[in-house]
Write a protein that holds these residues in place. Sequence first.
Motif, PDB file in Angstrom:
ATOM      1  N   LEU A  28      39.789  35.237  31.296  1.00 13.45           N
ATOM      2  CA  LEU A  28      38.520  35.952  31.282  1.00 13.45           C
ATOM      3  C   LEU A  28      38.626  37.286  32.011  1.00 13.45           C
ATOM      4  O   LEU A  28      38.005  38.275  31.600  1.00 13.45           O
ATOM      5  N   ARG A  33      39.061  36.203  25.279  1.00  5.25           N
ATOM      6  CA  ARG A  33      38.167  35.089  24.967  1.00  5.25           C
ATOM      7  C   ARG A  33      38.740  34.178  23.877  1.00  5.25           C
ATOM      8  O   ARG A  33      38.285  33.067  23.709  1.00  5.25           O
ATOM      9  N   GLN A  53      33.929  29.832  25.120  1.00  7.29           N
ATOM     10  CA  GLN A  53      32.507  30.134  24.982  1.00  7.29           C
ATOM     11  C   GLN A  53      31.771  29.746  26.257  1.00  7.29           C
ATOM     12  O   GLN A  53      32.097  28.746  26.888  1.00  7.29           O
ATOM     13  N   HIS A  59      32.061  27.066  30.857  1.00  2.78           N
ATOM     14  CA  HIS A  59      32.875  27.498  29.729  1.00  2.78           C
ATOM     15  C   HIS A  59      33.377  26.299  28.930  1.00  2.78           C
ATOM     16  O   HIS A  59      33.836  25.311  29.504  1.00  2.78           O
TER      17      HIS A  59
END
Length: 161
Positions: A28, A33, A53, A59
């Motif tokens: 990150l 991503r 996500q 996450h």
Amino acid sequence: MQSPVFEISITGSFYSLLLPEDIIKPFLEKNLRRVKAKASFKGKEFWFHGAIQKRNGKHYMMFGKRYQKELGVFPNDYFELQFFEDTSKYGVELPEEFEAVMLSDYEAYQIFESLTDGRKRGLIYAIARYKNQQTRIDKTLLLCENLKRGIRDPREMLKSL
């Protein structure tokens, strides 16, 4: 870039993996991503591409039924996972047939490249799901023709007129 190997299990009814913050933090921080992942369970190994996500401050990564079946895991099983930087162009493995057909039709390729990254991945997944090589070629040719006809609805892109 790669993460250490870590243990994980499927959480919730959404077929997702709750990711440990210490594992994904380096990804990150580099704004990565999308990752390539290697899942291992009882001597089986499975590679896949996925997106990190964020939901409700945590996450997650999707790990659907198809992946579970391929690896042979059930929701209560713990398995090993490791992340790698995704260096692929589209964030998914590109079938050879798809690439060859796109390279032979520059106009369709340009239209394909103008689509959103998610739409491109969706179309590549749709082509890749066919097991037969000739079917992948035929569907990619059909996709090219439909792109040049101006069809942009994903439900119609792989259908004959």
